[in-house]
Design a protein around this motif. Structure first.
Motif, PDB file in Angstrom:
ATOM      1  N   TYR A  88      51.920  28.102  87.574  1.00 44.51           N
ATOM      2  CA  TYR A  88      52.322  27.998  88.981  1.00 44.51           C
ATOM      3  C   TYR A  88      53.044  29.260  89.445  1.00 44.51           C
ATOM      4  N   GLY A  89      53.984  29.754  88.622  1.00 48.03           N
ATOM      5  CA  GLY A  89      54.729  30.961  88.988  1.00 48.03           C
ATOM      6  C   GLY A  89      53.831  32.171  89.098  1.00 48.03           C
ATOM      7  N   SER A  96      55.175  24.810  82.391  1.00 48.65           N
ATOM      8  CA  SER A  96      54.877  24.308  83.735  1.00 48.65           C
ATOM      9  C   SER A  96      55.021  25.406  84.786  1.00 48.65           C
ATOM     10  N   LEU A  97      55.908  26.368  84.530  1.00 48.45           N
ATOM     11  CA  LEU A  97      56.141  27.442  85.494  1.00 48.45           C
ATOM     12  C   LEU A  97      55.172  28.605  85.323  1.00 48.45           C
ATOM     13  N   PHE A 114      55.774  30.302  79.092  1.00 48.96           N
ATOM     14  CA  PHE A 114      55.466  30.826  80.423  1.00 48.96           C
ATOM     15  C   PHE A 114      54.340  31.848  80.285  1.00 48.96           C
ATOM     16  N   THR A 130      50.592  22.705  85.974  1.00 52.21           N
ATOM     17  CA  THR A 130      51.959  22.197  86.007  1.00 52.21           C
ATOM     18  C   THR A 130      51.989  20.679  85.935  1.00 52.21           C
TER      19      THR A 130
END
Length: 453
Positions: free
Chosen positions: A371-372, A367-368, A232, A56
């Motif tokens: 991390y997500g 970016s998600l 994503f 991220t």
């Protein structure tokens, strides 16, 4: 090809080769962390969310710096922007090999993001002016081959170096080729804006803010949304496929990276090339053909990802085949959607359009993704531990349950694939009118048509 065009053709293909090499190193360097993430996580005692946060850091700064660099690419020489960018990110990548803490790696990945943000807006803007519309998807597909080639090399080289010499050496090795690319790009002949358009309008732009013009385009809105969802998924796979193979299928770091190389790297090449070839072919019959092709490929990828994740522990071959087919289909997106951005944007605003697209794509998607997915993995890891009666939540106590946690988390990918298909279909319903409108505008402001390659 006509005789007078031979000299120009040589310079054009040299430029495309160098841009391909730069994009290869772009993705080689950004993928290293995915290749060596598991030993990095263990050394610094990280959760999967923290490991994803390192990705991220790169993508967030990449997105914010990319917008001004995209605008700059529409105003000044693009080869200079690329040369400085390649030099900076190569230096930061090498420096990551001497980092002594999580936060040092985090800071250096921010620096890599700054350098790499120069690549896509400047390079795709150059390609738009080097190649006419009927060659553009093939040229962009060749440029984007740097994605699977760079990713594949990163998995293969980084995994091998990490097994023999440790994860730090993998970062140090990666810095050298980028420095050569930084020199090679200076020998590209910078083309004039709009030099290959059927309606040559040079540096003219539509009235109004170039940012608002992008955001007023219904097709660009759908493309931006699609980029967020697609990336994503792609960045989630890139960040966690090697840890998944090591935890769930029991491979060592070199074996896992070789499987990742084939699945996420090399299988992308036929996806890009076939997507580019079919995309140009269907574009001759219908102007929404590229978007429809992208939607169809993503739809087909959904069940293959689902069944790949359903393969039992140790079924590496079945996973490789199914996930490899899925990734090839997912790579169709780049050939079809990136060329559509060129189709609905005038030449002098393409760097800006790509920068706006990349900003939203990285902030809302890439970016998600790591991390997500990392957060989901940590959540399902704790759930699995709780079911087994483990109440302690230390890193050591949770370690036996991380394979199950990550496995469950990765099912978010086929779910989002269905959403992505619907978004691309929506974009296909608006693109024809926008292409016609732009061509009418360019026709009214052009001089003589230009020759094609």
């Amino acid at each position: 090809m006509n005789e007078p065009n031979k000299t120009r053709s040589a310079t054009v293909w040299y430029a495309l080769f160098v841009l391909f090499a730069i994009n290869t190193m772009n993705f080689f360097d950004r993928q290293i962390l995915g290749a060596v993430g598991e030993p990095v996580r263990r050394e610094f005692g990280l959760s999967d969310a923290s490991l994803g946060l390192l990705g991220t850091a790169f993508t967030l700064l990449y997105a914010f710096v990319g917008v001004p660099l995209g605008v700059l690419a529409d105003k000044i020489g693009r080869r200079g922007i690329l040369s400085v960018g390649v030099f900076v990110w190569s230096l930061m990548t090498a420096a990551s090999g001497i980092a002594q803490s999580f936060w040092q790696v985090f800071a250096l990945r921010l620096g890599v993001g700054v350098g790499e943000a120069s690549c896509a807006p400047a390079a795709t803007s150059l390609i738009g002016d080097l190649f006419p519309a009927n060659w553009r998807a093939k040229a962009l597909a060749t440029f984007m081959l740097g994605l699977p080639v760079g990713v594949a090399l990163s998995f293969a080289v980084s995994g091998t170096v990490a097994k023999e010499y440790g994860w730090r050496a993998a970062f140090l090795v990666a810095g050298i080729p980028g420095l050569l690319c930084a020199v090679a790009v200076l020998f590209i002949n910078e083309p004039k804006r709009g030099a290959t358009e059927t309606h040559n309008i040079g540096g003219q732009r539509r009235e109004g803010s170039p940012y608002l013009n992008v955001l007023k385009s219904p097709t660009m809105i759908w493309i931006i949304l699609s980029g967020a969802v697609h990336n994503f998924n792609m960045y989630a796979i890139g960040a966690f496929i090697t840890p998944f193979l090591m935890r769930y299928h029991g491979l060592d770091i070199q074996q896992a990276n070789f499987v990742s190389m084939l699945v996420y790297g090399l299988m992308g090449a036929p996806g890009l090339l076939i997507g580019g070839l079919i995309g140009d072919a269907v574009m001759k019959r219908r102007k929404d053909g590229r978007m429809l092709l992208g939607a169809g490929a993503i739809l087909l990828s959904v069940p293959t990802v689902y069944f790949a994740l359903g393969v039992s522990n140790g079924g590496t071959t079945a996973f490789l085949v199914l996930m490899g087919i899925a990734c090839a289909l997912m790579y169709f997106y780049y050939s079809t959607v990136y060329s559509t951005i060129q189709d609905v944007t005038e030449p002098a605003a393409r760097g800006t359009a790509m920068a706006v697209y990349f900003f939203a794509m990285y902030v809302l998607g890439a970016s998600l993704g790591p991390y997500g997915t990392g957060l989901l993995s940590d959540y399902f890891t704790k759930q699995a531990a709780a079911v087994a009666g483990v109440s302690e939540l230390s890193q050591t106590a949770l370690e036996p349950f991380r394979a199950e946690g990550l496995h469950t988390a990765m099912y978010v990918i086929p779910v989002l694939g269905i959403l992505l298909t619907l978004i691309l279909l929506a974009g296909s319903r608006t693109v024809t009118k926008e292409i016609d409108r732009l061509q009418d505008w360019m026709r009214g402001r052009s001089g003589s048509p230009v020759n094609e390659l």
